[in-house]
Motif scaffolding. Structure first.
Motif, mmCIF file in Angstrom:
data_model
loop_
_atom_site.group_PDB
_atom_site.id
_atom_site.type_symbol
_atom_site.label_atom_id
_atom_site.label_comp_id
_atom_site.label_asym_id
_atom_site.label_seq_id
_atom_site.Cartn_x
_atom_site.Cartn_y
_atom_site.Cartn_z
ATOM 1 N N ALA A 41 10.305 6.693 -3.703
ATOM 2 C CA ALA A 41 10.392 6.358 -2.286
ATOM 3 C C ALA A 41 9.046 6.114 -1.617
ATOM 4 N N PHE A 42 7.964 6.666 -2.153
ATOM 5 C CA PHE A 42 6.654 6.539 -1.517
ATOM 6 C C PHE A 42 5.789 5.571 -2.321
ATOM 7 N N LYS A 43 5.254 4.559 -1.643
ATOM 8 C CA LYS A 43 4.538 3.474 -2.326
ATOM 9 C C LYS A 43 3.362 3.953 -3.158
ATOM 10 N N ASP A 44 2.600 4.926 -2.657
ATOM 11 C CA ASP A 44 1.437 5.401 -3.413
ATOM 12 C C ASP A 44 1.850 6.128 -4.685
ATOM 13 N N GLU A 45 2.881 6.953 -4.607
ATOM 14 C CA GLU A 45 3.334 7.691 -5.785
ATOM 15 C C GLU A 45 4.012 6.770 -6.799
ATOM 16 N N LEU A 46 4.734 5.766 -6.311
ATOM 17 C CA LEU A 46 5.352 4.797 -7.218
ATOM 18 C C LEU A 46 4.266 4.024 -7.967
ATOM 19 N N HIS A 47 3.203 3.621 -7.276
ATOM 20 C CA HIS A 47 2.114 2.906 -7.942
ATOM 21 C C HIS A 47 1.462 3.787 -9.003
ATOM 22 N N ASP A 48 1.197 5.052 -8.670
ATOM 23 C CA ASP A 48 0.587 5.956 -9.646
ATOM 24 C C ASP A 48 1.468 6.100 -10.885
ATOM 25 N N TYR A 49 2.770 6.223 -10.686
ATOM 26 C CA TYR A 49 3.687 6.356 -11.824
ATOM 27 C C TYR A 49 3.691 5.078 -12.665
ATOM 28 N N MET A 50 3.793 3.932 -12.001
ATOM 29 C CA MET A 50 3.847 2.669 -12.734
ATOM 30 C C MET A 50 2.543 2.406 -13.477
ATOM 31 N N SER A 51 1.426 2.875 -12.948
ATOM 32 C CA SER A 51 0.139 2.718 -13.635
ATOM 33 C C SER A 51 0.114 3.499 -14.944
ATOM 34 N N ASP A 69 -8.586 5.612 -3.006
ATOM 35 C CA ASP A 69 -9.306 4.489 -3.597
ATOM 36 C C ASP A 69 -10.042 3.646 -2.555
ATOM 37 N N SER A 70 -10.352 4.220 -1.402
ATOM 38 C CA SER A 70 -10.953 3.447 -0.306
ATOM 39 C C SER A 70 -12.246 2.748 -0.706
ATOM 40 N N ALA A 71 -13.138 3.433 -1.394
ATOM 41 C CA ALA A 71 -14.426 2.829 -1.763
ATOM 42 C C ALA A 71 -14.220 1.629 -2.689
ATOM 43 N N ILE A 72 -13.332 1.766 -3.664
ATOM 44 C CA ILE A 72 -13.054 0.670 -4.599
ATOM 45 C C ILE A 72 -12.397 -0.500 -3.854
ATOM 46 N N ALA A 73 -11.458 -0.187 -2.954
ATOM 47 C CA ALA A 73 -10.772 -1.233 -2.184
ATOM 48 C C ALA A 73 -11.753 -1.986 -1.291
ATOM 49 N N LYS A 74 -12.674 -1.264 -0.668
ATOM 50 C CA LYS A 74 -13.677 -1.926 0.190
ATOM 51 C C LYS A 74 -14.573 -2.844 -0.639
ATOM 52 N N ARG A 117 -3.349 9.549 6.342
ATOM 53 C CA ARG A 117 -2.009 9.470 5.739
ATOM 54 C C ARG A 117 -2.034 8.484 4.571
ATOM 55 N N PRO A 118 -1.263 8.738 3.521
ATOM 56 C CA PRO A 118 -1.264 7.862 2.342
ATOM 57 C C PRO A 118 -0.793 6.442 2.668
ATOM 58 N N CYS A 119 -1.496 5.460 2.095
ATOM 59 C CA CYS A 119 -1.176 4.042 2.256
ATOM 60 C C CYS A 119 -1.517 3.334 0.945
ATOM 61 N N VAL A 120 -1.106 2.075 0.844
ATOM 62 C CA VAL A 120 -1.552 1.253 -0.268
ATOM 63 C C VAL A 120 -2.094 -0.058 0.272
ATOM 64 N N LEU A 121 -3.060 -0.611 -0.457
ATOM 65 C CA LEU A 121 -3.568 -1.951 -0.197
ATOM 66 C C LEU A 121 -3.208 -2.756 -1.431
ATOM 67 N N GLN A 122 -2.478 -3.854 -1.228
ATOM 68 C CA GLN A 122 -1.945 -4.599 -2.363
ATOM 69 C C GLN A 122 -2.221 -6.088 -2.191
ATOM 70 N N ARG A 123 -2.653 -6.720 -3.287
ATOM 71 C CA ARG A 123 -2.914 -8.165 -3.239
ATOM 72 C C ARG A 123 -1.646 -8.883 -2.788
ATOM 73 N N TYR A 124 -1.809 -9.793 -1.837
ATOM 74 C CA TYR A 124 -0.697 -10.592 -1.327
ATOM 75 C C TYR A 124 -0.308 -11.647 -2.354
ATOM 76 N N ILE A 125 0.973 -11.794 -2.603
ATOM 77 C CA ILE A 125 1.489 -12.821 -3.509
ATOM 78 C C ILE A 125 1.917 -13.996 -2.628
ATOM 79 N N PRO A 126 1.185 -15.118 -2.662
ATOM 80 C CA PRO A 126 1.465 -16.209 -1.728
ATOM 81 C C PRO A 126 2.784 -16.932 -1.970
#
Length: 142
Positions: A41-51, A69-74, A117-126
């Motif tokens: 249900a939570f995007k950050d935890e789903l990403h961690d599991y899928m990774s 992952d803020s530093a890497i994302a920046k 609060r937990p969030c995700v930054l994800q590449r946009y699929i055009p």
């Protein structure tokens, strides 16, 4: 949960139920949460599991769990040269509070608003796959 035996039909929990709580659910009883559901249900935890099960999930766009992952994302945004990313609060649904991000400054402003609060930054699929011109998701649980 109380230890009142069979004296309940619906149990609304304000925290994650224990395995013992789940074991008390029988016919005609409803428990408002299920152990382990958070990872779906939570995007950050789903990403961690899928990774963890990569490369089976190679179809998932480049994703950063924030604020971890803020530093890497920046750094990625600074070198992205016009690439677009989506900022998604982890626990929202229905597109609520999703924003386009294409600069470190806009990411920093959104992170300030989220106050840790937990969030995700994800590449946009055009050009995502559409059904009848509409984006969709499939959620299958076994």
């Amino acid at each position: 949960m109380s230890s009142d035996g069979d004296a309940w039909h619906v149990c609304w929990l304000t925290m994650r139920p224990t395995a013992d709580d789940a074991a008390k659910v029988g016919p005609g009883r409803i428990l408002s949460q299920f152990p382990g559901l958070r990872v779906l249900a939570f995007k950050d935890e789903l990403h961690d599991y899928m990774s963890q099960i990569s490369p089976a999930c190679a179809f998932v766009p480049e994703t950063f769990c924030l604020p971890r992952d803020s530093a890497i994302a920046k750094d990625r945004l600074a070198s992205a040269s016009g690439d677009m990313f989506l900022f998604k609060p982890s626990s929202t649904s229905g597109g609520s509070r999703i924003c386009f991000v294409n600069s470190v400054e806009s990411l920093c402003e959104l992170l300030r608003k989220e106050r840790g609060r937990p969030c995700v930054l994800q590449r946009y699929i055009p050009s995502p796959y559409l059904i009848a011109g509409v984006k969709f998701d499939l959620r299958m649980y076994a």
